[in-house]
Scaffold this motif. Structure first.
Motif, PDB file in Angstrom:
ATOM      1  N   ASP A 242       0.846  -1.188   0.000  1.00 46.76           N
ATOM      2  CA  ASP A 242       0.000   0.000   0.000  1.00 46.76           C
ATOM      3  C   ASP A 242       0.889   1.248   0.000  1.00 46.76           C
ATOM      4  OD1 ASP A 242      -1.741   2.069   0.508  1.00 46.76           O
ATOM      5  OD2 ASP A 242      -2.767   1.073   2.170  1.00 46.76           O
ATOM      6  N   VAL A 243       0.783   2.081  -1.041  1.00 48.19           N
ATOM      7  CA  VAL A 243       1.621   3.279  -1.112  1.00 48.19           C
ATOM      8  C   VAL A 243       0.783   4.557  -0.990  1.00 48.19           C
ATOM      9  CG1 VAL A 243       3.427   2.148  -2.448  1.00 48.19           C
ATOM     10  CG2 VAL A 243       1.568   3.305  -3.663  1.00 48.19           C
TER      11      VAL A 243
ATOM     12  N   THR B 240      13.943   2.318  -1.277  1.00 48.07           N
ATOM     13  CA  THR B 240      15.199   1.668  -0.902  1.00 48.07           C
ATOM     14  C   THR B 240      14.943   0.430  -0.047  1.00 48.07           C
ATOM     15  OG1 THR B 240      16.394   3.761  -0.997  1.00 48.07           O
ATOM     16  CG2 THR B 240      17.418   1.981   0.253  1.00 48.07           C
ATOM     17  N   GLN B 241      14.059   0.556   0.916  1.00 48.79           N
ATOM     18  CA  GLN B 241      13.797  -0.574   1.804  1.00 48.79           C
ATOM     19  C   GLN B 241      12.957  -1.657   1.126  1.00 48.79           C
ATOM     20  OE1 GLN B 241      12.883   0.411   6.001  1.00 48.79           O
ATOM     21  NE2 GLN B 241      13.195   2.555   5.425  1.00 48.79           N
ATOM     22  N   PHE B 242      11.991  -1.241   0.306  1.00 50.62           N
ATOM     23  CA  PHE B 242      11.121  -2.228  -0.325  1.00 50.62           C
ATOM     24  C   PHE B 242      11.862  -3.039  -1.384  1.00 50.62           C
ATOM     25  CE2 PHE B 242       7.383  -3.233  -3.225  1.00 50.62           C
ATOM     26  CZ  PHE B 242       6.908  -4.249  -2.406  1.00 50.62           C
ATOM     27  N   ILE B 243      12.698  -2.382  -2.194  1.00 47.85           N
ATOM     28  CA  ILE B 243      13.426  -3.127  -3.224  1.00 47.85           C
ATOM     29  C   ILE B 243      14.426  -4.074  -2.580  1.00 47.85           C
ATOM     30  CG2 ILE B 243      15.344  -1.503  -3.618  1.00 47.85           C
ATOM     31  CD1 ILE B 243      13.362  -3.411  -6.324  1.00 47.85           C
TER      32      ILE B 243
ATOM     33  N   ILE C 242      13.639 -11.688  -0.638  1.00 52.41           N
ATOM     34  CA  ILE C 242      12.646 -12.760  -0.561  1.00 52.41           C
ATOM     35  C   ILE C 242      12.392 -13.473  -1.883  1.00 52.41           C
ATOM     36  CG2 ILE C 242      11.506 -11.601   1.367  1.00 52.41           C
ATOM     37  CD1 ILE C 242       9.275 -10.764  -0.546  1.00 52.41           C
ATOM     38  N   ILE C 243      12.632 -12.823  -3.014  1.00 55.81           N
ATOM     39  CA  ILE C 243      12.333 -13.444  -4.312  1.00 55.81           C
ATOM     40  C   ILE C 243      13.073 -14.772  -4.517  1.00 55.81           C
ATOM     41  CG2 ILE C 243      12.634 -13.191  -6.815  1.00 55.81           C
ATOM     42  CD1 ILE C 243      11.807 -10.251  -6.478  1.00 55.81           C
TER      43      ILE C 243
ATOM     44  N   SER D 286       5.379   1.074  -9.483  1.00 55.64           N
ATOM     45  CA  SER D 286       5.440  -0.207 -10.207  1.00 55.64           C
ATOM     46  C   SER D 286       6.440  -0.146 -11.346  1.00 55.64           C
ATOM     47  CB  SER D 286       4.059  -0.583 -10.742  1.00 55.64           C
ATOM     48  OG  SER D 286       3.160  -0.836  -9.694  1.00 55.64           O
ATOM     49  N   LYS D 287       6.445   0.994 -12.031  1.00 53.19           N
ATOM     50  CA  LYS D 287       7.387   1.164 -13.139  1.00 53.19           C
ATOM     51  C   LYS D 287       8.824   1.106 -12.634  1.00 53.19           C
ATOM     52  CE  LYS D 287       8.876   4.473 -16.667  1.00 53.19           C
ATOM     53  NZ  LYS D 287       8.656   5.821 -17.262  1.00 53.19           N
ATOM     54  N   ARG D 288       9.116   1.842 -11.563  1.00 53.21           N
ATOM     55  CA  ARG D 288      10.488   1.875 -11.057  1.00 53.21           C
ATOM     56  C   ARG D 288      10.923   0.520 -10.498  1.00 53.21           C
ATOM     57  NH1 ARG D 288      13.054   6.102  -6.548  1.00 53.21           N
ATOM     58  NH2 ARG D 288      15.211   5.332  -6.721  1.00 53.21           N
ATOM     59  N   ILE D 289      10.054  -0.111  -9.731  1.00 50.11           N
ATOM     60  CA  ILE D 289      10.389  -1.405  -9.126  1.00 50.11           C
ATOM     61  C   ILE D 289      10.533  -2.482 -10.198  1.00 50.11           C
ATOM     62  CG2 ILE D 289       9.462  -3.246  -7.671  1.00 50.11           C
ATOM     63  CD1 ILE D 289       8.275  -0.910  -5.933  1.00 50.11           C
TER      64      ILE D 289
END
Length: 294
Positions: free
Chosen positions: A188-189, A226-229, A235-236, A264-267
């Motif tokens: 959720d952003v 930074t933290q999410f990526i 985990i991937i 979504s585009k950046r990630i």
């Protein structure tokens, strides 16, 4: 010269894991055919040859009659002389004790012993399949294998370096339209700066540079990204090791047009460095006149 069709004939003892095998081949991109009558196979090869769109076929053979067996053996002899088809036979086997245990557990009847003893059917099938087992290039004993281990064995033998079974879908969405039911990871952003409240950006989307820059040029966004990526990169590999062939990462804001689209585009672009990634935007074209849109 046109690359030959890859044909894998999946056969073996009933109860040895053909269902798991065909599901694995489907995940590897094979066109799977389960128990097609032998009389239809020549026409099927003709259609495959003419279409030019199918290059990998897994043909599952479950021998239920002597006539069926004889026709398949003759078919394979003809295929051996056909340069259009590269044929491999995968034979799945298991011990008598394990096959009996599996049939007892599922309470199913053996296809060759519908009214007789289970062991009679198993013994008859072994005799029918003896020649096929000898012709097989790959024999896998599934007696001590879990479905996951059998899947890994098939991937090891049939996944080529030019194809990758595992892939990632990065999807943006709007919470007002519901959370995607097929998402594995949902983020959720809605806490990020909202371009919707900027008149010049309201009717644009996160794919437009000025909207994208507005979302990204924020200390909150940079700290989150930074933290999410880093989390995703951690985990991937675990999802992949567990045998998943796909991972759907859903990133949501209120309406699914601005913040979630930009993130979504950046990630997605960042993950493309290591994985096959498809980026999609479920609600980018939807406009609903309610409050708190994004």
């Amino acid at each position: 010269m046109k690359e030959p069709l890859k044909l894998v004939v999946v056969t073996g003892m009933s109860g040895a894991g053909k269902t798991v095998a065909v599901q694995s081949f489907e995940d590897l991109g094979y066109f799977c055919v389960d128990n097609m009558p032998p009389s239809l196979l020549p026409k099927f090869w003709e259609l495959v040859r003419e279409s030019g769109k199918i290059n990998k076929v897994a043909l599952v053979i479950d021998l239920r009659s002597r006539a069926f067996y004889d026709e398949i053996i003759e078919l394979l002899r003809n295929l051996d002389n056909d340069s259009f088809i590269d044929t491999k036979i995968l034979f799945l086997d298991a011990s008598d004790e394990e096959l009996v245990a599996r049939y007892k557990e599922t309470r199913r009847s053996h296809p060759l012993a519908m009214e007789g003893r289970l062991m009679d059917g198993i013994n008859l099938e072994r005799n029918l399949l003896r020649d096929m087992r000898m012709k097989a290039q790959i024999v896998v004993d599934t007696s001590k294998l879990t479905p996951r281990q059998l899947r890994e064995e098939i991937f090891h033998n049939f996944e080529t370096s030019s194809e990758t079974a595992f892939h990632i879908e990065v999807m943006s969405f709007g919470f007002k339209y519901g959370v995607p039911i097929d998402a594995d990871v949902v983020m959720d952003v809605r806490f990020l700066p909202n371009p919707y409240y900027i008149d010049a950006l309201k009717k644009k989307t996160g794919l437009d540079k000025d909207v994208y820059d507005y979302v990204m040029n924020s200390d909150k966004t940079e700290a989150f990204y930074t933290q999410f990526i880093t989390l995703l990169q951690t985990i991937i590999p675990g999802y992949k090791d567990e045998g998943k062939t796909s991972l759907t990462i859903a990133i949501g804001c209120t309406g699914g047009q601005h913040r979630s689209v930009a993130l979504s585009k950046r990630i997605g672009e960042a993950l493309k460095e290591n994985y096959p990634v498809r980026i999609s935007h479920r609600d980018i074209a939807r406009r609903k006149e309610t409050v708190n849109r994004s």
